[in-house]
Design a protein around this motif. Sequence first.
Motif: not given
Length: 435
Positions: A169-170, A199-201, A207-210, A236-239
């Motif tokens: 996704d993008h 939004r994508l989370v 738990s599905t996003i690498a 921050e969001i990635c963390d």
Amino acid sequence: MKTDLDAFWMPFTANRQFKKAPRLLTRSSGMHYWTDDGRQILDGAAGLWCVNAGHARPKIVAAIQRQAAELDYAPPFQMAHPQAFALADALARIAPAGMNRVFFTNSGSEAVETALKMALAWHRVRGEGQRTRLIGRERGYHGVNFGGISVGGMVANRKMFGTMLGGVDHIRHTHDPARNAFSVGQPTHGAEFADDLERLVALHDASTIAAVIVEPVAGSTGVLVPPQGYLQRLREICDRHGILLIFDEVITGFGRTGQPFAAQTFGVTPDLIACAKGLTNGAVPMGAVIAKQSIHDAFMTGPEHLIEFFHGYTYSAHPLACAAGLATLETYADEGLLTRAGELAGYFAEALHALKGLPNVIDVRNCGLVGGVELAPIAGEPTRRAFDIFLDCYEHGALVRTTGDIVALSPPLIIERAQIDQLVDTLGQAIRRAA
Ligand SMILES: Cc1ncc(COP(=O)(O)O)c(C=O)c1O
């Protein structure tokens, strides 16, 4: 002559146009190319964003010559040669703190594929193998292999090639000319575009996003400089969600933005950096993924005689590339080139932004020694105006690069102020003529 040109199917080129009026480069030195008819061309593109130390630098030339005579090739699987370790070590020394494990590839595209695979495998070795989703960004360019075009966001590079990777996704791009046109350096508005990842989370579940992959400064899509605070917010969001952050620094690496890597320029450390181009000053193909030690160490489990990461290329850490890479890093260090873009950024920005007000110039963008000049397209003929300007510049002695209707400048980092003036002046005149 015509038959001579027929066989080579040229990459990312208007083949028929080119073969009617070929542009052939036969020699290079320092800031210049020479054409087959003897004209000198000022290189405003560092070849293709890669010749950061300028052309045919003696140390690099000598290192490649020496290496070819001494050890032409060594298998990189279960074997190695000393220069591979030396180059990895030298890279780790200029990389952001904690990023000190290096996997070699032969191109930026391969570095991207490697980083994506590393991210997926890292989650798996830690017991989170359900994290399979990869997130790219609209208008991103990550090379031309299937992973790279899947996470990439340039429609022409994607639309012909089927369904690509699943589970991708993008997030939205950061281009916002209505608020940010003619920003000098980082635009003020748009840190909140990073929230698109939330939004994508919410849609897919963290738990599905690498991993998320972005270019710190998007190059091939027309020099999109990250808004102030944007990359910090993405980090921050990635963390918060355990998602790896990959910076594609194929263009921004090796001093382009004023520090060795854009990660350092913007003060945001990713988990993986994909790089290439300036790594060997363009002299021998090479790419690399620089990983945080913690990513690497997670793989180092199980019986010691077993391969930990089933990935690699016949030419990973090729001796000629390693020799070129070591000599390149030495040249950068000798001449202070990894920070020179920062010193010249103000002068470059002023010269470039003086193009504001010329016919059809709708935006000017800059960061370090990267510049973008966006032009209003000719109605019904997208890309035509910029392409005509590219041809005009070449006729008048300067190499620039275009993407869509955007002219991108990324000169070698050895450029002098007078050459910045010459480059921007040639471009300005071409813009006037194209009006
Ligand atoms: C950001 C970025 N990633 C990847 C690539 C692909 O590199 P290569 O052409 O060496 O495969 C490029 C090339 O321009 C790039 O700009």
